[in-house]
Design a protein around this motif. Structure first.
Motif, PDB file in Angstrom:
ATOM      1  N   ASP A 187      30.532  61.299  80.062  1.00 19.09           N
ATOM      2  CA  ASP A 187      30.059  62.942  79.212  1.00 19.09           C
ATOM      3  C   ASP A 187      29.226  62.847  77.529  1.00 19.09           C
ATOM      4  N   ALA A 188      30.259  61.940  77.122  1.00 18.16           N
ATOM      5  CA  ALA A 188      30.335  62.038  75.625  1.00 18.16           C
ATOM      6  C   ALA A 188      28.830  61.264  75.426  1.00 18.16           C
ATOM      7  N   LEU A 189      28.680  60.439  75.546  1.00 20.23           N
ATOM      8  CA  LEU A 189      27.264  59.298  76.372  1.00 20.23           C
ATOM      9  C   LEU A 189      26.368  59.554  75.768  1.00 20.23           C
ATOM     10  N   LEU A 190      25.991  60.192  77.578  1.00 17.92           N
ATOM     11  CA  LEU A 190      24.651  61.375  77.781  1.00 17.92           C
ATOM     12  C   LEU A 190      24.491  62.240  76.529  1.00 17.92           C
ATOM     13  N   ALA A 191      25.524  63.408  76.579  1.00 18.10           N
ATOM     14  CA  ALA A 191      25.311  64.235  75.321  1.00 18.10           C
ATOM     15  C   ALA A 191      24.371  63.589  73.859  1.00 18.10           C
ATOM     16  N   ARG A 192      25.029  62.358  73.679  1.00 18.49           N
ATOM     17  CA  ARG A 192      24.457  61.713  72.263  1.00 18.49           C
ATOM     18  C   ARG A 192      23.282  61.222  73.273  1.00 18.49           C
ATOM     19  N   GLN A 193      22.628  60.884  73.867  1.00 20.17           N
ATOM     20  CA  GLN A 193      21.610  60.132  74.653  1.00 20.17           C
ATOM     21  C   GLN A 193      19.999  61.920  74.735  1.00 20.17           C
ATOM     22  N   ASP A 194      21.086  62.902  75.178  1.00 17.74           N
ATOM     23  CA  ASP A 194      20.081  63.877  75.377  1.00 17.74           C
ATOM     24  C   ASP A 194      19.698  64.544  74.084  1.00 17.74           C
ATOM     25  N   LYS A 195      20.392  64.746  73.354  1.00 22.73           N
ATOM     26  CA  LYS A 195      20.375  65.392  71.460  1.00 22.73           C
ATOM     27  C   LYS A 195      19.303  64.320  70.691  1.00 22.73           C
ATOM     28  N   GLN A 196      19.324  62.752  71.603  1.00 26.89           N
ATOM     29  CA  GLN A 196      17.690  61.889  71.115  1.00 26.89           C
ATOM     30  C   GLN A 196      17.089  62.658  71.569  1.00 26.89           C
ATOM     31  N   LEU A 197      16.933  62.323  72.682  1.00 25.32           N
ATOM     32  CA  LEU A 197      15.482  62.485  73.565  1.00 25.32           C
ATOM     33  C   LEU A 197      15.060  63.931  73.016  1.00 25.32           C
ATOM     34  N   ALA A 198      15.975  65.139  73.011  1.00 27.48           N
ATOM     35  CA  ALA A 198      15.117  66.141  72.447  1.00 27.48           C
ATOM     36  C   ALA A 198      14.654  66.306  71.195  1.00 27.48           C
ATOM     37  N   ALA A 199      15.406  65.914  69.599  1.00 28.06           N
ATOM     38  CA  ALA A 199      14.528  64.953  68.648  1.00 28.06           C
ATOM     39  C   ALA A 199      13.475  64.441  69.336  1.00 28.06           C
ATOM     40  N   THR A 200      13.076  63.331  69.567  1.00 30.28           N
ATOM     41  CA  THR A 200      12.118  62.725  69.715  1.00 30.28           C
ATOM     42  C   THR A 200      10.654  64.107  70.454  1.00 30.28           C
ATOM     43  N   ALA A 201      11.494  64.435  71.151  1.00 32.36           N
ATOM     44  CA  ALA A 201      10.296  65.776  71.993  1.00 32.36           C
ATOM     45  C   ALA A 201      10.125  66.777  71.208  1.00 32.36           C
ATOM     46  N   LYS A 202      10.630  67.349  70.237  1.00 30.25           N
ATOM     47  CA  LYS A 202      10.386  68.508  69.678  1.00 30.25           C
ATOM     48  C   LYS A 202       9.375  67.718  68.419  1.00 30.25           C
ATOM     49  N   ARG A 203       9.489  66.033  67.893  1.00 31.83           N
ATOM     50  CA  ARG A 203       8.694  66.107  66.985  1.00 31.83           C
ATOM     51  C   ARG A 203       7.199  65.850  67.059  1.00 31.83           C
ATOM     52  N   LEU A 204       6.948  65.004  68.714  1.00 35.11           N
ATOM     53  CA  LEU A 204       6.511  64.971  68.951  1.00 35.11           C
ATOM     54  C   LEU A 204       5.505  66.606  69.923  1.00 35.11           C
ATOM     55  N   LYS A 205       5.717  67.444  69.393  1.00 33.63           N
ATOM     56  CA  LYS A 205       4.959  68.549  70.264  1.00 33.63           C
ATOM     57  C   LYS A 205       3.878  68.687  69.362  1.00 33.63           C
ATOM     58  N   GLY A 206       2.340  68.678  69.671  1.00 32.48           N
ATOM     59  CA  GLY A 206       1.826  69.043  69.632  1.00 32.48           C
ATOM     60  C   GLY A 206       0.578  67.843  69.547  1.00 32.48           C
ATOM     61  N   ALA A 207       1.412  66.770  69.800  1.00 30.75           N
ATOM     62  CA  ALA A 207       0.541  65.716  70.000  1.00 30.75           C
ATOM     63  C   ALA A 207      -1.061  64.731  71.053  1.00 30.75           C
ATOM     64  N   ASP A 208      -1.548  64.450  70.438  1.00 32.64           N
ATOM     65  CA  ASP A 208      -2.456  64.162  71.624  1.00 32.64           C
ATOM     66  C   ASP A 208      -1.447  62.995  72.744  1.00 32.64           C
ATOM     67  N   ARG A 209      -1.786  62.687  73.592  1.00 33.79           N
ATOM     68  CA  ARG A 209      -1.767  61.928  75.200  1.00 33.79           C
ATOM     69  C   ARG A 209      -1.857  60.364  75.049  1.00 33.79           C
ATOM     70  N   PRO A 210      -2.393  59.498  73.885  1.00 28.71           N
ATOM     71  CA  PRO A 210      -3.195  58.507  74.281  1.00 28.71           C
ATOM     72  C   PRO A 210      -2.815  57.404  75.745  1.00 28.71           C
ATOM     73  N   SER A 211      -3.652  56.878  76.194  1.00 30.52           N
ATOM     74  CA  SER A 211      -4.230  56.415  77.385  1.00 30.52           C
ATOM     75  C   SER A 211      -2.973  54.919  77.115  1.00 30.52           C
ATOM     76  N   VAL A 212      -2.356  54.263  77.440  1.00 30.56           N
ATOM     77  CA  VAL A 212      -1.931  53.314  77.283  1.00 30.56           C
ATOM     78  C   VAL A 212      -1.431  51.871  78.528  1.00 30.56           C
ATOM     79  N   LEU A 213      -1.748  50.532  78.528  1.00 31.22           N
ATOM     80  CA  LEU A 213      -1.323  49.736  79.505  1.00 31.22           C
ATOM     81  C   LEU A 213      -0.057  48.805  78.654  1.00 31.22           C
ATOM     82  N   VAL A 214       1.061  48.913  80.107  1.00 28.37           N
ATOM     83  CA  VAL A 214       2.398  48.416  79.738  1.00 28.37           C
ATOM     84  C   VAL A 214       1.645  46.591  80.407  1.00 28.37           C
ATOM     85  N   TYR A 215       2.176  46.113  79.170  1.00 29.88           N
ATOM     86  CA  TYR A 215       1.696  44.317  79.409  1.00 29.88           C
ATOM     87  C   TYR A 215       3.203  43.263  79.381  1.00 29.88           C
TER      88      TYR A 215
END
Length: 332
Positions: A187-215
Motif C-alpha cells: 500500500d505504501a509503495l503503490l501510493a508513492r508510485q501513483d503520486k509520481q505517475l500523476a505528477a508526470t501526467a499533469k506535466r504532460l497535459k496538452g503535449a503532442d504524442r510523437p510516434s515512437v519505435l522501441v529498438y
C-alpha cells in the motif's frame, strides 16, 4: 549445468539445508519477520494463482531466491532483503536506494544458477522475472521445484497474457507483498508510485504524442516492444505512441521495411548487455534504408535501461524519464 533435477544427492542437500534452524543460517527473527508462531501465521493460509500455477502458502516464505533484476528489486522495494537467501541475473546495477540492502544478499550466479546451486541455497520460494528463469531444459521448471518443496512465482508480464498496464504492476506488487505477509508495505509503495505517475501526467497535459519505435536490438530485423507488455504502456504514459502497438506480443521482430513505412519520430533504445547505446545509434544512423525515417533524419533518440522497461518498481521512474526525453521543457 545438470539436466538431472531428480538427483538424490541434490535433494538430500536441499532437504538438509531447509531443516537448519534459522539462527544457524544467520536469519534469526527480526522486525521484518514476526517472531512467534501465531504472529507469523497471521493472514495465512494464502492461496494465489500465478501464471496458471495455484499455490497455497501456509506461512510467509523465509528463504527466497530471486532470478532477474525486476524480481529482486520488487523484494528490495518491499523491504524483504532479510528474506533473501540468494539472487541472480542483474541486467544493470540495482537502484542506488537499494544498494545497501542488496550488498548483504548472496549472488548465486551472474546469470541463472544451475538447479543444484539453486537448491543448495536452501530456498523455500523462487521468484523469477522472465519465463527463462524456470527453464525446463535446465531443470528449473516450476513443477520440479514444487516437487522439491520450493514454491515459485513468475512476474506476471511473462505469463503471456496482455495487455500489461499499470494495474498489472499493482497486482504484481500486492501479490508479492501478500505472499510475504506484509500487505501494508505494498500500500505504501503503490501510493508513492501513483503520486509520481500523476505528477508526470499533469506535466504532460496538452503535449503532442510523437510516434515512437522501441529498438531493443537486431540487424536483419528490429527487435521491438509490442503492444502486450509494460514497455508499450510506458511509451503511452510518457506521452508517446508506439508504432508497433498492434504487435500482439510483449517483444517481437519486425522488418525494417515496416519501420520505414511507419515513420517513427523518435527511437527509444533499450540499454543493456554488451552492445552500448552508441553502437546501436551508429547502426541505425548508418543504414541507408532508414535515411528518410523522421527519427533518423532528425537524430531523435531516447534511452531507457532494459531493467526500467519491464514490469517492476522502476516503471513510474521510467515513465518520468522517457516523458522528459520525448517532451523536453514541456511543463517544467
Amino acid at each position: 549445468m545438470s539436466r538431472f533435477p531428480g538427483s538424490l544427492r541434490v535433494r538430500t542437500i536441499a532437504a538438509a539445508l531447509l531443516l537448519l534452524p534459522l539462527t544457524g543460517c544467520g536469519l534469526a527473527p527480526t522486525d521484518d519477520r514476526p517472531a512467534g508462531r501465531s504472529a507469523a501465521a497471521k493472514g495465512f493460509p494464502y492461496t494465489v494463482t500465478n501464471c496458471g500455477v495455484k499455490t497455497t502458502f501456509t506461512a510467509p516464505p523465509k528463504r527466497a531466491v530471486t532470478l532477474n533484476q525486476h524480481a529482486t528489486e520488487v523484494m528490495l522495494a518491499l523491504g524483504l532483503e532479510k528474506r533473501l537467501a540468494g539472487t541472480a541475473y542483474l541486467d544493470d546495477r540495482v537502484l542506488p536506494r537499494f544498494r545497501d540492502a542488496y550488498r548483504g544478499v548472496d549472488v548465486l550466479a551472474d546469470k541463472y544458477p544451475s538447479y543444484e546451486k539453486l537448491l543448495a541455497a536452501g530456498p523455500d520460494f523462487v521468484y523469477g522475472g522472465y519465463a527463462s528463469a524456470f527453464d525446463r531444459s535446465e531443470g528449473r521448471d516450476r513443477g520440479s521445484l514444487e516437487k522439491s518443496g520450493v514454491h515459485t512465482r513468475l512476474n506476471i508480464e511473462s505469463c503471456g497474457r496482455g495487455p500489461v498496464r499499470v494495474d498489472r504492476l499493482r497486482q504484481e506488487i500486492r501479490e508479492t507483498a501478500r505472499t510475504f505477509g506484509v500487505p501494508e508495505r505494498a500500500d505504501a509503495l503503490l501510493a508513492r508510485q501513483d503520486k509520481q505517475l500523476a505528477a508526470t501526467a499533469k506535466r504532460l497535459k496538452g503535449a503532442d504524442r510523437p510516434s515512437v519505435l522501441v529498438y531493443d536490438s537486431g540487424d536483419s530485423a528490429a527487435f521491438t516492444a509490442g503492444g502486450k507488455g509494460i514497455g508499450n504502456e510506458i511509451v503511452r504514459l510518457a506521452g508517446g505512441r508506439n508504432v508497433f502497438a498492434d504487435l500482439d506480443r510483449t517483444f517481437g521482430d519486425v522488418s525494417w521495411e515496416k519501420v520505414v513505412q511507419r515513420r517513427p519520430e523518435v527511437i527509444v533504445i533499450y540499454d543493456y548487455g554488451g552492445t552500448p547505446v552508441a553502437a546501436k545509434k551508429k547502426r541505425l544512423l548508418r543504414d541507408p534504408a532508414l535515411a528518410d525515417v523522421p527519427a533518423i533524419r532528425n537524430k531523435r533518440f531516447a534511452v531507457l535501461p532494459l531493467s526500467s522497461a519491464v514490469l517492476g518498481v522502476r516503471v513510474p521512474e521510467a515513465v518520468d524519464s522517457l516523458a522528459r526525453q520525448l517532451h523536453p521543457g514541456h511543463g517544467g
